[in-house]
Scaffold this active site. Structure first.
Site, short mmCIF file in Angstrom:
data_model
loop_
_atom_site.label_atom_id
_atom_site.label_comp_id
_atom_site.label_asym_id
_atom_site.label_seq_id
_atom_site.Cartn_x
_atom_site.Cartn_y
_atom_site.Cartn_z
CB CYS A 131 -0.92 -0.03 1.21
SG CYS A 131 -1.91 1.46 1.37
CB CYS A 134 -0.50 2.46 4.09
SG CYS A 134 -1.99 1.81 3.35
CG ASP A 135 3.32 1.14 4.36
OD1 ASP A 135 2.91 1.60 5.45
OD2 ASP A 135 3.06 0.00 3.96
#
Ligand code: NAP
Length: 307
Positions: A131, A134-135
């Site tokens: 992701c 997200c990261d």
């Protein structure tokens, strides 16, 4: 006892909840591990009709949640651990509590696939991710790789190119599967380069407890090379979340088999979204199928009540 329990809270589950609750049914939505589903892990959604400038995935899902709540749908956090579809009313186990319903709509979606190489699990969260939204921020001004050649991979690559110093897309063929518009954007981005005909043989380096590079294998020549990167984003497709239903619902290639629009092999259990759709897998198609499942469910409940 609910009229209908909807398992899953992505666009399919929440659209089903809006329609079912608005039809005055008692609705319970189980939110699952990822409340709001996969769209909460993505960036701007540019192709959901009605948002000419695009809409943030979280915002879209929050809107659907509130809309379902406004019509009276109830929500429960937690993961469904077992289902009992042999007899009616159906039983849904959420952690230690058992909920009963006259009908069920399954909208559990799908999950990202793993590469299956040795160090992938070891380095998960230490440079291996599925992701970018997200990261991605961990890789500001660093070098990263994205594996895959579909829309997801190219979307991740474009997102990461805004943060990272350089992005290398690793694809096993010499042609992308992604839509033309995404291909053009990636091929014209000076921060993105492509390694065609390559697969990841393994991820380095568990000894350092973080990703330091990838061992790549050329699919035609077998030549092994090392690509130094600080992170790798795996975007090679998805697996339908049907484990819970094995032995209870008929499956085809892992997806829930659909009879007559949204009916499953069990009368009173309906299905919507990516868990029954290996082909389109779009927010809008998932939402559309959620609407159909709720309407089919409502009609079936009405017919059953009359019988
Ligand atoms: P996908 O279209 O199935 O693409 C998966 C990619 O990963 C393919 O390029 C495939 O290679 C590669 N791959 C699969 N297994 C692999 C392995 N073990 N090792 C290396 N590479 C592997 O999946 P997706 O990109 O997640 O997209 C799924 C659906 O969602 C599609 O319909 C897509 O259009 C849609 N989607 C749309 C958007 C958007 O419209 N903005 C964004 C994301 C997703 P091959 O090509 O060689 O098979």
């Amino acid at each position: 006892m609910y009229d209908v329990i909807i398992i899953g809270s992505g666009p399919a589950g929440l659209t089903a909840a809006i329609y079912a609750a608005r039809a005055n049914l008692d609705v319970l939505v189980t939110e699952g591990d990822v409340p709001g589903g996969q769209l909460t892990q993505t960036t701007v959604i540019e192709n959901f009709p009605g948002f000419p400038m695009g809409i943030d995935g979280n915002e879209l899902m929050e809107g659907m949640h509130k809309q379902a709540e406004r019509f009276g749908a109830q929500f429960v956090l937690g993961t469904v651990t077992a289902v009992e579809f042999q007899n009616r009313p159906f039983k849904i186990h959420i952690d230690d509590t058992i909920y009963s319903a006259k009908a069920v709509i399954v909208a559990t979606g799908s999950s990202p696939k793993a590469l299956g190489v040795k160090n992938e699990k070891l380095l998960q969260g230490r440079g291996v991710s599925t992701c970018a939204t997200c990261d991605g921020h961990f890789f500001r001004n660093r070098a990263v790789a994205v594996v895959g050649g579909g829309d997801s991979a190219l979307e991740e690559a474009l997102y990461l190119a805004r943060l990272a110093d350089h992005v290398t897309v690793i694809h096993r063929r010499d042609e992308f599967r992604a839509s033309k518009v995404m291909q053009e954007r990636v091929l014209n981005n000076p921060k993105i380069s492509i390694k065609w005909h390559n697969v990841v043989d393994d991820i380095l380096d568990p000894a350092q407890n973080r990703v330091t590079g990838l061992r790549l294998k050329h699919t035609l020549t077998g030549e092994m090379t090392t690509l130094p990167v600080d992170g790798v984003f795996i975007a090679i497709g998805h697996t339908p979340n049907t484990q819970l239903f094995e032995g209870q619902l008929e499956l085809v290639d892992g997806y829930i088999k659909v009879y007559d629009n949204s009916r499953t092999s069990v009368t009173g259990v309906f299905v919507a979204g990516d868990v029954q759709d290996g082909r389109y897998r779009q927010a809008i198609t998932a939402a559309g199928s959620g609407c159909k499942a709720a309407m089919d469910c409502e009609r079936w409940l009405e017919e059953t009540a009359k019988a």
